[in-house]
Design a protein around this motif. Structure first.
Motif, PDB file in Angstrom:
ATOM      1  N   UNK A  67       0.822  -1.212   0.000  1.00  0.00           N
ATOM      2  CA  UNK A  67       0.000   0.000   0.000  1.00  0.00           C
ATOM      3  C   UNK A  67       0.854   1.259   0.000  1.00  0.00           C
ATOM      4  N   UNK A  68       2.178   1.076  -0.169  1.00  0.00           N
ATOM      5  CA  UNK A  68       3.060   2.231  -0.284  1.00  0.00           C
ATOM      6  C   UNK A  68       3.642   2.744   1.011  1.00  0.00           C
ATOM      7  N   UNK A  69       3.545   1.960   2.102  1.00  0.00           N
ATOM      8  CA  UNK A  69       4.105   2.384   3.384  1.00  0.00           C
ATOM      9  C   UNK A  69       5.453   1.687   3.607  1.00  0.00           C
ATOM     10  N   UNK A  70       6.507   2.509   3.718  1.00  0.00           N
ATOM     11  CA  UNK A  70       7.858   1.966   3.854  1.00  0.00           C
ATOM     12  C   UNK A  70       8.277   1.802   5.309  1.00  0.00           C
ATOM     13  N   UNK A  71       7.802   2.720   6.164  1.00  0.00           N
ATOM     14  CA  UNK A  71       8.157   2.690   7.582  1.00  0.00           C
ATOM     15  C   UNK A  71       6.903   2.829   8.442  1.00  0.00           C
ATOM     16  N   UNK A  72       7.058   2.484   9.716  1.00  0.00           N
ATOM     17  CA  UNK A  72       5.967   2.646  10.675  1.00  0.00           C
ATOM     18  C   UNK A  72       5.959   4.080  11.192  1.00  0.00           C
ATOM     19  N   UNK A  73       4.767   4.613  11.361  1.00  0.00           N
ATOM     20  CA  UNK A  73       4.616   5.967  11.879  1.00  0.00           C
ATOM     21  C   UNK A  73       4.817   5.964  13.395  1.00  0.00           C
ATOM     22  N   UNK A  74       5.569   6.936  13.916  1.00  0.00           N
ATOM     23  CA  UNK A  74       5.823   7.005  15.359  1.00  0.00           C
ATOM     24  C   UNK A  74       4.536   7.223  16.148  1.00  0.00           C
ATOM     25  N   UNK A  93      14.467  -0.414  14.201  1.00  0.00           N
ATOM     26  CA  UNK A  93      14.911   0.047  12.889  1.00  0.00           C
ATOM     27  C   UNK A  93      15.952  -0.931  12.385  1.00  0.00           C
ATOM     28  N   UNK A  94      16.009  -1.134  11.093  1.00  0.00           N
ATOM     29  CA  UNK A  94      17.027  -2.035  10.538  1.00  0.00           C
ATOM     30  C   UNK A  94      17.451  -1.544   9.162  1.00  0.00           C
ATOM     31  N   UNK A  95      18.716  -1.769   8.858  1.00  0.00           N
ATOM     32  CA  UNK A  95      19.253  -1.365   7.560  1.00  0.00           C
ATOM     33  C   UNK A  95      20.429  -2.278   7.231  1.00  0.00           C
ATOM     34  N   UNK A  96      20.679  -2.474   5.953  1.00  0.00           N
ATOM     35  CA  UNK A  96      21.841  -3.253   5.505  1.00  0.00           C
ATOM     36  C   UNK A  96      22.991  -2.274   5.248  1.00  0.00           C
ATOM     37  N   UNK A  97      24.038  -2.389   6.070  1.00  0.00           N
ATOM     38  CA  UNK A  97      25.145  -1.426   6.012  1.00  0.00           C
ATOM     39  C   UNK A  97      26.478  -2.141   5.833  1.00  0.00           C
ATOM     40  N   UNK A 110      21.966  -4.225  10.353  1.00  0.00           N
ATOM     41  CA  UNK A 110      22.220  -3.491  11.592  1.00  0.00           C
ATOM     42  C   UNK A 110      20.869  -3.077  12.178  1.00  0.00           C
ATOM     43  N   UNK A 111      20.629  -3.442  13.444  1.00  0.00           N
ATOM     44  CA  UNK A 111      19.386  -3.106  14.129  1.00  0.00           C
ATOM     45  C   UNK A 111      19.596  -1.950  15.093  1.00  0.00           C
ATOM     46  N   UNK A 112      18.542  -1.176  15.294  1.00  0.00           N
ATOM     47  CA  UNK A 112      18.531  -0.148  16.330  1.00  0.00           C
ATOM     48  C   UNK A 112      17.541  -0.573  17.402  1.00  0.00           C
ATOM     49  N   UNK A 113      18.033  -0.772  18.633  1.00  0.00           N
ATOM     50  CA  UNK A 113      17.190  -1.215  19.737  1.00  0.00           C
ATOM     51  C   UNK A 113      17.657  -0.578  21.035  1.00  0.00           C
ATOM     52  N   UNK A 192      22.564   5.680   9.646  1.00  0.00           N
ATOM     53  CA  UNK A 192      21.434   5.415   8.755  1.00  0.00           C
ATOM     54  C   UNK A 192      20.295   6.365   9.068  1.00  0.00           C
ATOM     55  N   UNK A 193      19.510   6.687   8.049  1.00  0.00           N
ATOM     56  CA  UNK A 193      18.371   7.588   8.240  1.00  0.00           C
ATOM     57  C   UNK A 193      17.031   6.882   8.023  1.00  0.00           C
ATOM     58  N   UNK A 194      17.031   5.538   8.077  1.00  0.00           N
ATOM     59  CA  UNK A 194      15.779   4.803   7.865  1.00  0.00           C
ATOM     60  C   UNK A 194      14.868   4.954   9.072  1.00  0.00           C
ATOM     61  N   UNK A 195      13.558   4.753   8.840  1.00  0.00           N
ATOM     62  CA  UNK A 195      12.581   4.827   9.917  1.00  0.00           C
ATOM     63  C   UNK A 195      12.377   3.470  10.575  1.00  0.00           C
ATOM     64  N   UNK A 196      11.294   3.385  11.342  1.00  0.00           N
ATOM     65  CA  UNK A 196      11.001   2.126  12.046  1.00  0.00           C
ATOM     66  C   UNK A 196      10.470   1.090  11.047  1.00  0.00           C
TER      67      UNK A 196
END
Length: 377
Positions: A67-74, A93-97, A110-113, A192-196
């Motif tokens: 539906x076009x949603x890339x990240x979760x809204x805070x 949050x997670x990203x491939x770095x 890489x996870x952010x927790x 990284x600047x990715x969202x949740x």
């Protein structure tokens, strides 16, 4: 009267001790096979399900990419945290770095927790979990890149000290840190600047999972299908169903030995009918009813079944214990309520097979006519 039938049945079985013993052994082996395999199957299922006990009440909320949603809204995350029956909600949050160590360079997840969440979910095999200007590394990634505690690694151009190497967590359905790195949310924003990308929601109990899932979908997806909710309870149910089917199949195979034992009892009782034809004729001539002959023969089959099933049930505990110890290296699963259920099942099947196998010979013996039986040589 029943006592008289019992004494007559015991006397008749003692007259053919070898054949009676062989019948008992057949039943014993069959009952032991059914019960022991049932115990092992249930132990195997319990061992597998135990690995998922910690995540059984979890729901994974992820953005609806279709539906076009890339990240979760805070704001949505905050609303979910306040829902009834939600014990805890862990945003991730997670990203491939690009990760560089002294000997290896590769991309890794890489996870952010939060540090507290990491401590609650995982255990450190080496070092201690600290995320302030530090990171923790999964065991497989550490082995692959030869990363050690207190060594330095570079993540997306920034240097971090390794505070801990995590224990191998095996297969997980929420996050898999074995080949990943975990940073604090503050340090993650530096690389990284990715969202949740995920929210792990823990219900207060397994019974509340469906209610929490319904609440999330009603509150967050009321206008748009913004999130996808997946509950891990479904996986447990599928695993449980699969192992139940496997266990039933294994017990069906083991039941073949009971079928063989039943044929053995049928043969013994038929031989007994032939050998005692004249004796049956005398009993009928002096007034014994057909029902009396029938009960005596059925009592003999019942005695064989009870003795064989009782011994087989006791030995099945030892059999199940040995199989668990040999295959699972843990015999603690034998001492469960389900063990008694499978022992009872094996015992009941053993007795039932014995009685059913004795029905035809008993009926045949009861149908003998006195005159014809007395003439038999």
């Amino acid at each position: 009267m029943s006592k008289m039938y019992l004494e007559l049945a015991k006397r008749n079985l003692q007259r053919a001790k070898v054949r009676s013993l062989l019948a008992v052994i057949g039943i014993l082996i069959g009952v032991m096979a059914v019960s022991a395999i049932g115990i092992f199957g249930e132990s195997l299922k319990a061992a597998v399900l135990q690995n998922f006990e910690d995540v059984a009440n979890e729901l994974i909320v992820s953005p609806n990419f279709q539906e076009g949603y890339k990240y979760l809204d805070e704001k949505d995350i905050s609303r979910i945290k306040k829902l009834p029956n939600v014990a805890e909600a862990i945003p991730i949050k997670s990203d491939s770095l690009l990760v560089e160590s002294k000997k290896k360079k590769s991309y890794a997840v890489v996870y952010a927790m939060d540090e507290k969440d990491v401590e609650d979910m995982f255990k450190a095999e080496k070092g201690s979990i600290r995320l302030k200007s530090s990171c923790v590394v999964g065991k497989r990634l550490a082995e692959f890149a030869d990363i050690r505690v207190n060594s330095k690694i570079t993540i997306a151009g920034r240097e971090f000290r390794v505070a801990a190497i995590l224990e191998d967590t095996g297969a997980r359905f929420d996050i898999n840190p074995n080949s990943a790195i975990i940073l604090s949310p503050e340090d993650f924003e530096k690389v990284s600047d990715v969202g949740y990308t995920m929210l792990i929601v823990k219900a207060e109990s397994l019974e509340k999972v469906d209610d929490v899932k319904k609440e999330i979908e009603e509150k967050i997806n009321s206008r748009d299908e913004k999130v996808v909710v997946f509950d891990l309870k479904i996986i447990l149910e599928r695993i449980n169903e699969a192992f139940s089917q496997i266990n039933t199949f294994l017990m069906a195979i083991a039941s073949v030995s009971l079928l063989v034992a039943g044929v053995s009892i049928l043969n013994i009782m038929l031989m007994s009918t032939i050998e005692r034809t004249k004796e049956i004729g005398i009993m009928r001539a002096i007034g014994a009813y057909r029902s009396t002959i029938l009960r005596i023969f059925l009592m003999e089959a019942l005695i064989l079944g009870l003795i064989g099933s009782a011994i087989g049930s006791v030995l099945s505990i030892a059999g199940g214990y040995a199989i668990d110890l040999m295959i699972l290296q843990d015999a603690s699963y034998v001492f469960r309520l389900s063990t008694l259920l499978y022992i009872s099942l094996g015992f009941s099947i053993g007795v039932m097979v014995s009685v059913l196998s004795g029905l035809y010979p008993a009926w045949k013996a009861s149908r003998l006519e006195p005159i014809e039986a007395l003439r038999y040589e």
